[in-house]
Design an enzyme around this catalytic site. Sequence first.
Site, mmCIF file in Angstrom:
data_model
loop_
_atom_site.group_PDB
_atom_site.id
_atom_site.type_symbol
_atom_site.label_atom_id
_atom_site.label_comp_id
_atom_site.label_asym_id
_atom_site.label_seq_id
_atom_site.Cartn_x
_atom_site.Cartn_y
_atom_site.Cartn_z
ATOM 1 C CB SER A 385 -1.090 -0.118 1.168
ATOM 2 O OG SER A 385 -2.025 0.765 1.056
ATOM 3 C CG ASP A 396 7.883 4.251 -11.819
ATOM 4 O OD1 ASP A 396 8.521 3.285 -11.911
ATOM 5 O OD2 ASP A 396 6.588 4.336 -11.908
ATOM 6 C CE LYS A 410 -4.835 -1.874 0.341
ATOM 7 N NZ LYS A 410 -5.148 -0.361 0.424
#
Length: 535
Positions: A385, A396, A410
């Site tokens: 999460s 990224d 999740k």
Amino acid sequence: MGAQIARGAKIRGRFRRSTGAPVAALKRLSLALLVPAALVSCATPGQRSGDAFPAGEVGRVFAVGYQSITERYVDPVDIGTVAFEGLSGLSTLDSGISVARNGDLVELRGPDGVLAKLDAPDDADAAGWAKLTAIALDAGRAGSPHLEYASTERLYQVVFEGALSRLDGFSRYTGAEEALEQRAAREGFGGIGIRFALAGDGVQVTAVLPDSPAARADIQADDLITHVDGAPVAGLDHRAVARRLRGRVDSRVELTLARTGLEGSLKLTLARKLIIPTTVEARLEGDLAYLRVIGFNQRTTTQVSDAFSQLKQEAEIAGVVLDLRDNPGGLLDQAVAVADLFLSRGRILSTIGRHPDSNQEFDATDDDIANGLPMAVLINGQSASAAEIVAAALQDHGRALVIGSTSFGKGTVQNVIRLPNNGELILTWSRMHAPSGQVLHELGVAPTICTSNPQTSAPGAVDDLLRGAAEPGSTLALSRGDQGRDRETSEELRRVCPSRHSMPEADLEVTRKLLGDAELYARALQLSFPAVATR
């Protein structure tokens, strides 16, 4: 997970939200209870000896709950079907109870026959189904001793569990007592600032939080608390002791202590203050700043920033390790803000859902507290999460190497609705997308350097990188590819670097090698996401 991304409500922090309507703080919905569905026939209630059944309050609780599901759940739902599934859950309390729907009638049956026949509201009428639920429970208590003697809270639990069972694994109901504990973990509580363990004659203090009422009163680790406000604590369980120690901020509590080397007892009166649990552990690993984040509550970003500043005062920092292993998540705003601490620009997260306020994009501001120092993020199969938001964003943008095993996967945001009974309904209301566009749900974050592959040891992963044989970039590229992948494809990708639930020291060994070698670090960054790393 225990503590998931539990709130997509008011967003606070230093980052910038680029689009999406402002999200107001969650308020208790005020829904007038409409005229109840027509009662065609109902068994005579008779004399009851169980808990009093507050039908009006029960109707209000389900009205708020059903309306919230209708408006906020990530996918469209038929509230009639949801409510019917909730009533069907009563069979877990009494196997002789059953519910059937015949056309426009809902029939509740007990061991001795029909208990009630109720006119079914329109399938989109949340308030109507809430009233029907309250009436059905009242009738069920008349015809079933199991329901009659069940507490009202137990009935809430059973019905909401049944109602949410067909939605997803992260939407759930928590009762008033558990919800109070969860709010305390997220937002803090009035307390004195100690950790404790149960002891035979009382409660042993195991740690005292800095700058807390307990610290200012010179309470020490190993002190034994024998009485709170004059009442003995011996024999109480952990939750009961916590309830006695906690209270309204600025209220007073009297403690009786026993201390080794001190004759007699010591009595202290303390004023409770807002205590927010610590979620950050910090230390130096040589010249690396090691920051372990165990969850995300409303102070996590401040704690990370303060801890890093303190370490910088102690030594010349050459790199940063952000350990998110075994971190089950927490608050959305704090996850975004922690990622923003180490980013100077770019998208951090996008969320997409059905409710207008659930569609948001979050961008970084223009400062990086580490000024671009080499950085690694450690993850494992229990990183979920909010932890996945941070890992994906830093990966990224080529800001950090991600090391360890594939994370939990999740990738949804939950909205917390406080109900009139002080319980909470936790509903999935949006799906998360990493800056690359990757859908995190069921896939998770693939590490740059995998240390869980049974064919390659952790040191071997670094050796492969040195030899130019490592190709983690190809795995990452695949995971960032087709956003319409099915579950089977996601599971296949996850097997490339299997999730692991342990926290091996080898992860840190790999991290030290990579952050200590500028050329090796740059090569790993290039492999992790070439298009971004070479921008």
